[in-house]
Design a protein around this motif. Sequence first.
Motif, PDB file in Angstrom:
ATOM      1  N   SER A 328       0.825  -1.204   0.000  1.00  0.00           N
ATOM      2  CA  SER A 328       0.000   0.000   0.000  1.00  0.00           C
ATOM      3  C   SER A 328       0.863   1.259   0.000  1.00  0.00           C
ATOM      4  N   GLU A 329       1.947   1.254   0.790  1.00  0.00           N
ATOM      5  CA  GLU A 329       2.830   2.419   0.855  1.00  0.00           C
ATOM      6  C   GLU A 329       3.591   2.609  -0.458  1.00  0.00           C
ATOM      7  N   MET A 330       4.008   1.513  -1.091  1.00  0.00           N
ATOM      8  CA  MET A 330       4.687   1.614  -2.381  1.00  0.00           C
ATOM      9  C   MET A 330       3.747   2.164  -3.448  1.00  0.00           C
ATOM     10  N   VAL A 331       2.526   1.671  -3.471  1.00  0.00           N
ATOM     11  CA  VAL A 331       1.535   2.158  -4.437  1.00  0.00           C
ATOM     12  C   VAL A 331       1.263   3.642  -4.200  1.00  0.00           C
ATOM     13  N   GLY A 332       1.195   4.043  -2.927  1.00  0.00           N
ATOM     14  CA  GLY A 332       0.959   5.443  -2.601  1.00  0.00           C
ATOM     15  C   GLY A 332       2.082   6.350  -3.065  1.00  0.00           C
ATOM     16  N   LEU A 333       3.327   5.904  -2.901  1.00  0.00           N
ATOM     17  CA  LEU A 333       4.472   6.719  -3.325  1.00  0.00           C
ATOM     18  C   LEU A 333       4.545   6.806  -4.847  1.00  0.00           C
ATOM     19  N   ILE A 334       4.228   5.713  -5.524  1.00  0.00           N
ATOM     20  CA  ILE A 334       4.183   5.739  -6.992  1.00  0.00           C
ATOM     21  C   ILE A 334       3.118   6.715  -7.472  1.00  0.00           C
ATOM     22  N   ALA A 335       1.958   6.695  -6.822  1.00  0.00           N
ATOM     23  CA  ALA A 335       0.870   7.605  -7.191  1.00  0.00           C
ATOM     24  C   ALA A 335       1.290   9.060  -6.980  1.00  0.00           C
ATOM     25  N   SER A 337       4.321  10.254  -7.106  1.00  0.00           N
ATOM     26  CA  SER A 337       5.280  10.556  -8.176  1.00  0.00           C
ATOM     27  C   SER A 337       4.570  10.842  -9.494  1.00  0.00           C
ATOM     28  N   GLN A 338       3.539  10.051  -9.795  1.00  0.00           N
ATOM     29  CA  GLN A 338       2.813  10.239 -11.050  1.00  0.00           C
ATOM     30  C   GLN A 338       1.943  11.489 -11.020  1.00  0.00           C
ATOM     31  N   GLU A 339       1.346  11.786  -9.880  1.00  0.00           N
ATOM     32  CA  GLU A 339       0.522  13.001  -9.755  1.00  0.00           C
ATOM     33  C   GLU A 339       1.352  14.257  -9.995  1.00  0.00           C
ATOM     34  N   GLU A 340       2.591  14.236  -9.521  1.00  0.00           N
ATOM     35  CA  GLU A 340       3.478  15.385  -9.710  1.00  0.00           C
ATOM     36  C   GLU A 340       4.235  15.317 -11.036  1.00  0.00           C
ATOM     37  N   ASN A 341       4.029  14.209 -11.776  1.00  0.00           N
ATOM     38  CA  ASN A 341       4.745  13.982 -13.039  1.00  0.00           C
ATOM     39  C   ASN A 341       6.250  14.165 -12.844  1.00  0.00           C
ATOM     40  N   ASN A 342       6.747  13.538 -11.794  1.00  0.00           N
ATOM     41  CA  ASN A 342       8.153  13.629 -11.434  1.00  0.00           C
ATOM     42  C   ASN A 342       8.671  12.219 -11.166  1.00  0.00           C
ATOM     43  N   ASP A 343       9.401  11.685 -12.104  1.00  0.00           N
ATOM     44  CA  ASP A 343       9.857  10.290 -12.032  1.00  0.00           C
ATOM     45  C   ASP A 343      11.085  10.153 -11.124  1.00  0.00           C
ATOM     46  N   LEU A 369       3.338  10.331 -21.007  1.00  0.00           N
ATOM     47  CA  LEU A 369       3.039   8.947 -20.649  1.00  0.00           C
ATOM     48  C   LEU A 369       3.039   8.694 -19.144  1.00  0.00           C
ATOM     49  N   TYR A 370       4.015   9.259 -18.450  1.00  0.00           N
ATOM     50  CA  TYR A 370       4.279   8.835 -17.077  1.00  0.00           C
ATOM     51  C   TYR A 370       3.091   8.940 -16.115  1.00  0.00           C
ATOM     52  N   PRO A 371       2.310  10.029 -16.118  1.00  0.00           N
ATOM     53  CA  PRO A 371       1.206  10.116 -15.151  1.00  0.00           C
ATOM     54  C   PRO A 371       0.189   8.984 -15.244  1.00  0.00           C
ATOM     55  N   GLU A 372       0.111   8.328 -16.402  1.00  0.00           N
ATOM     56  CA  GLU A 372      -0.893   7.286 -16.600  1.00  0.00           C
ATOM     57  C   GLU A 372      -0.293   5.895 -16.792  1.00  0.00           C
TER      58      GLU A 372
END
Length: 393
Positions: A328-335, A337-343, A369-372
């Motif tokens: 859950s924490e990994m998914v949250g951090l990925i989200a 990163s994608q919300e900010e469009n910052n890989d 591509l990255y946000p989605e």
Amino acid sequence: MKKKAWGLIFFVILTLGSSVVISKNVEDTLIKSISIVSAIGIDSSNEGYEVTLQMINTAAKPDSAGEVPGSIIYQQSGRTISQAVKNILNRNPKKIFLDSAELIVIGEQTAREQGIHEILTLFLTESEISSSIRIMVTKDYPASKIIKTITPAEKVSSKRINDIVHSNELNLGSVASVYPVKVMNDLLINIKATALPYVTLSSDQDIGSSQENISSPEPEVLLILNGMAYFKKDKLAGYLTRDESKIFLGFTNNTKKATIETKCGAADDQGFFTVHIKKSKTSVKPVYKNGMVSFQVERKMKGELFESTCRQDDLPYLESRAEAVLKSEMVGLIAKSQEENNDFLGFLKEVYLRNPYKFEEINKKWKELYPEVPVEVEVDLEIEDIGDVNRIP
């Protein structure tokens, strides 16, 4: 014959003794003729940059808790960092010895507004700066305030900060050492946002820069290193919490050891348990299908059960609870990163490392591509039971 032998022995002892005395005098004279820098602080100023140098006070004994301060602070501004350092030379007759510096601290405002590229370029081309110097940014305070803070246990704040970083790496796993070469590589290759540890203070009271701060068993102002700051290009973009930093360092395989505290169930009254992670490996695999890219992330860990107040404490149950929380924490951090469009997690870097031809194609449209981009996460934790002293056979 015996007189000659004794005479020779006496001559050798006298020569060695004289050499030791002379060497000691030469060493003392050399130390007194230079200013040994332990930390360098970089902030913004109206002119350009403000540089704060923390220099070892050779008059203070390192293991003494006396009134003599462990460091001397020099601070000057200039259009460039090197000019600010030269302005310090005008107020300090001794040669400044930069090679001994252990730490570069960059102020939050400078990192956000001016970026860190120019700063890194200077320190990487300056031959007197060691390549093993740690670099970090501040949170909420200028670098000068961090460096001026007088700390307990250690007379010099740079030493205290490095000790905290080292301890965190070996135990908590929310901070990692970063060096200028690593950061510059991230900036030049430009396929992964860089990250630096950040340091802040427990209080903004001015007492932190005076000896009074350590005159009581409970200092008013303490240095705190809890996590990592992430960048966009060369500018500071944000800070990760302690738990987010643990996930980030585990995700990027930059953690040595870590500690995970997890609830036994949905409610707090069901108890908590702690696992010390001894081994951790995260693999990120790009998957290409129908002209689209997605990623499969798998993190495998081994750890020891350190403490548990759970009613149900069999290992398979605790493993599944920890795996669910970590996922859950990994998914949250990925989200995030994608919300900010910052890989800053480095997905594009994995494409580059695994398939350079695909990278050329994807890199051109990565911002779109990255946000989605779909990301699938799996966590596998193996807990080793170290026993329970409360269980009496």
